[in-house]
Design a protein around this motif. Structure first.
Motif, PDB file in Angstrom:
ATOM      1  N   ARG A 188       0.779  -1.218   0.170  1.00  0.00           N
ATOM      2  CA  ARG A 188       0.004   0.100  -0.061  1.00  0.00           C
ATOM      3  C   ARG A 188       0.890   1.162   0.067  1.00  0.00           C
ATOM      4  NH1 ARG A 188      -3.794  -0.118   4.918  1.00  0.00           N
ATOM      5  NH2 ARG A 188      -4.605  -1.962   3.927  1.00  0.00           N
ATOM      6  N   PRO A 189       1.505   1.499  -1.026  1.00  0.00           N
ATOM      7  CA  PRO A 189       2.334   2.466  -1.180  1.00  0.00           C
ATOM      8  C   PRO A 189       1.926   3.976  -0.980  1.00  0.00           C
ATOM      9  CG  PRO A 189       1.886   1.770  -3.453  1.00  0.00           C
ATOM     10  CD  PRO A 189       1.350   0.773  -2.437  1.00  0.00           C
ATOM     11  N   PRO A 190       2.314   5.009  -0.506  1.00  0.00           N
ATOM     12  CA  PRO A 190       1.763   6.166  -0.005  1.00  0.00           C
ATOM     13  C   PRO A 190       1.871   7.040  -1.303  1.00  0.00           C
ATOM     14  CG  PRO A 190       4.145   6.245   0.743  1.00  0.00           C
ATOM     15  CD  PRO A 190       4.075   4.837   0.171  1.00  0.00           C
ATOM     16  N   VAL A 191       0.692   7.956  -1.453  1.00  0.00           N
ATOM     17  CA  VAL A 191       0.658   8.970  -2.487  1.00  0.00           C
ATOM     18  C   VAL A 191       0.340  10.249  -1.834  1.00  0.00           C
ATOM     19  CG1 VAL A 191       0.110   7.136  -4.230  1.00  0.00           C
ATOM     20  CG2 VAL A 191      -1.664   8.265  -2.887  1.00  0.00           C
ATOM     21  N   ARG A 192       0.417  11.422  -2.654  1.00  0.00           N
ATOM     22  CA  ARG A 192      -0.009  12.759  -2.158  1.00  0.00           C
ATOM     23  C   ARG A 192      -0.986  13.006  -3.217  1.00  0.00           C
ATOM     24  NH1 ARG A 192       4.270  15.337  -1.479  1.00  0.00           N
ATOM     25  NH2 ARG A 192       4.331  16.791  -3.164  1.00  0.00           N
ATOM     26  N   VAL A 193      -2.262  13.409  -3.136  1.00  0.00           N
ATOM     27  CA  VAL A 193      -2.976  13.926  -4.018  1.00  0.00           C
ATOM     28  C   VAL A 193      -3.493  15.277  -3.854  1.00  0.00           C
ATOM     29  CG1 VAL A 193      -5.580  13.552  -4.806  1.00  0.00           C
ATOM     30  CG2 VAL A 193      -4.050  11.509  -3.929  1.00  0.00           C
ATOM     31  N   GLU A 194      -3.516  16.160  -4.847  1.00  0.00           N
ATOM     32  CA  GLU A 194      -3.572  17.600  -4.738  1.00  0.00           C
ATOM     33  C   GLU A 194      -4.666  18.045  -5.885  1.00  0.00           C
ATOM     34  OE1 GLU A 194       0.002  19.967  -4.899  1.00  0.00           O
ATOM     35  OE2 GLU A 194       0.633  19.030  -3.208  1.00  0.00           O
ATOM     36  N   ARG A 195      -5.846  18.585  -5.514  1.00  0.00           N
ATOM     37  CA  ARG A 195      -6.783  18.938  -6.546  1.00  0.00           C
ATOM     38  C   ARG A 195      -7.274  17.590  -7.428  1.00  0.00           C
ATOM     39  NH1 ARG A 195      -7.331  24.232  -6.431  1.00  0.00           N
ATOM     40  NH2 ARG A 195      -5.689  25.655  -5.230  1.00  0.00           N
ATOM     41  N   GLY A 196      -7.398  16.824  -6.946  1.00  0.00           N
ATOM     42  CA  GLY A 196      -7.878  15.463  -7.584  1.00  0.00           C
ATOM     43  C   GLY A 196      -7.066  14.555  -8.363  1.00  0.00           C
ATOM     44  N   HIS A 197      -5.541  15.018  -8.264  1.00  0.00           N
ATOM     45  CA  HIS A 197      -4.543  14.394  -9.086  1.00  0.00           C
ATOM     46  C   HIS A 197      -3.526  13.866  -8.161  1.00  0.00           C
ATOM     47  CE1 HIS A 197      -6.560  16.386 -12.355  1.00  0.00           C
ATOM     48  NE2 HIS A 197      -6.154  15.255 -13.154  1.00  0.00           N
TER      49      HIS A 197
END
Length: 490
Positions: free
Chosen positions: A123-132
């Protein structure tokens, strides 16, 4: 909103990565791999390519992680539609997979959970900004300020297939050259997502919401994941997901809190989204006719009809998302008639105020009507041209794929809190509930415009309506233009 089954004719090619031990775990009478392929068989997927370690385990024999990536690259090179990449050990709701495969845009997107569980082994981390997705992790890529996790399902749109093939090929070369370190065979989708994001591609984050999609390691975790699926009513979640989460204040609280009941009625009656759009247009024309009478009772009736027209305008989109009845024609009709309904109301109001005669002494109201129409057209032009400019800038600004991996070790994705003062202030306001809704109201979205027209027409007159539209619309245009310029300079 769009309708018709045309979205199902735009078929996807799927690559299922059965190269992890979890793909062979038991699931009912079969395995998790069989469960995934059975799910894809019910969706608009043209072909499913199973990549396995053993020659007899799938359609493609892949002896190494580098070969897994080359299999993806080969599929991307030959595909004529979107390519879906699925880890073979994913346990997911049908609706979760459909959020990618049946999305009308069919663009590049990743299945993401914006929850508090935090990252795990798969379950690798991600960063989401403005739906992307703006930053994606793997064992080699570290994410600062992560706010979600990637769940092993990635779709790449037709426009990005060349980038996918190049990214997969270069990653394979990095692995063979030892530049990624001891990455595991379970990381194909993770590496591809990180590579696409770092290559500058716009990757939409498809949020899970109340749905589940997780990758599993052993039989206990597989059984637990399957039980979690059974605890969720997918139909209710699908209906809830049909309601936009980023609408204006009135649309969100004045309509969407109850419009799902109309959606269910429309679905049971077999009505199409385009039919609902037609009803909405009809009500708007009736409102204009009542407005043209000019009497107080007629103005009240016209205001009520305008509000009813807007309710149906929300329902047609919700019905399209609930039934997944999308088409380019439907999208065009929805966008076009939103403008037509508003402008025909302007005409009705002006006729009613001027006493039907164009030579009336009160004909100055037509100047106000035309000014309100021109202002609204300019606002739409600013919004659409800016969206197109941003898309073009993304394609122009893509860095070379060779920037994916530096020579000196693991990549640490930065916390990009940059931008100028205006942009930083806007982003800070976006994080606060009150200021976020205040921003939505300031820009005078269509729901607020319909309320403004209905209330001012019912309680005052057309001149007040047009003056209110010009004042509020002018503030909204100035606010939007300032923000667009500030973000362009950031």
């Amino acid at each position: 909103m769009p309708e018709s089954p045309s979205s199902d004719t735009q078929t996807t090619a799927a690559v299922v990565l059965a190269t992890t031990p979890g793909a062979g775990l038991t699931c009912g009478d079969g395995t998790l791999l069989q469960r995934v392929t059975d799910q894809l068989a019910t969706m608009p997927v043209r072909a499913v390519h199973v990549v396995a370690r053993a020659p007899a385990g799938g359609d493609s024999w892949s002896p190494s992680l580098a070969d897994d990536l080359r299999s993806v690259a080969d599929t991307a090179k030959s595909a004529t539609g979107p390519v879906l990449i699925v880890a073979g050990d994913v346990v997911a709701h049908d609706e979760a997979l459909s959020a990618l495969v049946r999305h009308p845009a069919r663009g590049t997107s990743a299945l993401v959970a914006l929850d508090t569980l935090g990252p795990g082994p798969l379950r690798p981390p991600v960063r989401v900004e403005r739906g992307h997705v703006v930053s994606a992790g793997s064992s080699f890529h570290r994410v600062a300020s992560a706010n979600g996790t990637f769940r092993g399902v990635l779709q790449v749109g037709v426009a990005d297939l060349g980038g996918l093939a190049a990214t997969a090929t270069e990653l394979a070369e990095y692995i063979e050259g030892g530049r990624l370190g001891p990455v595991s065979g379970s990381e194909v989708a993770d590496l591809l997502l990180a590579g696409l994001v770092r290559a500058g591609m716009a990757v939409r984050a498809a949020p899970l919401g109340q749905l589940h999609a997780d990758r599993v390691i052993g039989q206990p975790s597989a059984d637990r994941a399957l039980r979690q699926l059974a605890e969720v009513d997918e139909r209710k979640v699908r209906l809830a997901a049909a309601v936009k989460t980023n609408d204006g204040l009135f649309a969100t609280y004045g309509v969407s809190t109850w419009s799902k009941h109309l959606v269910m009625v429309a679905a049971r009656l077999g009505l199409t989204p385009n039919a609902i759009t037609g009803f909405s247009v009809g009500l708007a024309f009736l409102a204009a006719i009542w407005f043209s009478s000019g009497s107080r009772a007629a103005m009240v009736a016209g205001g009520l009809l305008m509000l009813a027209s807007f309710v149906l305008d929300c329902v047609d989109g919700q019905l399209a998302r609930y039934t997944r009845a999308f088409s380019p024609l439907g999208a065009w009709l929805d966008a076009t008639f939103d403008r037509v309904k508003e402008y025909v109301a302007y005409v009705g109001l002006a006729i009613g105020y001027a006493g039907v005669s164009f030579d009336s002494p009160n004909s100055g109201v037509w100047t106000l009507a035309v000014a309100a129409l021109v202002l609204q057209m300019l606002r739409h032009m600013i919004d659409f041209s800016y969206a197109g400019a941003v898309a073009d800038a993304r394609s122009w600004a893509r860095p070379p794929i060779s920037l994916l991996v530096p020579e000196d070790g693991p990549v640490v994705e930065p916390d990009r809190a940059g931008g100028n003062t205006v942009v930083r202030l806007a982003d800070k306001m976006q994080g606060d509930t009150v200021t976020r809704w205040l921003k939505k109201v300031i820009v005078l979205p269509i729901g607020e415009r319909m309320v403004l027209i209905a209330v001012t027409a019912a309680f005052f007159d057309a001149r007040v309506t047009f003056l209110a539209l010009l004042v509020w619309g002018g503030v909204a245009a100035l606010y939007s233009l300032t923000g667009r310029i500030a973000r362009s300079l950031a």
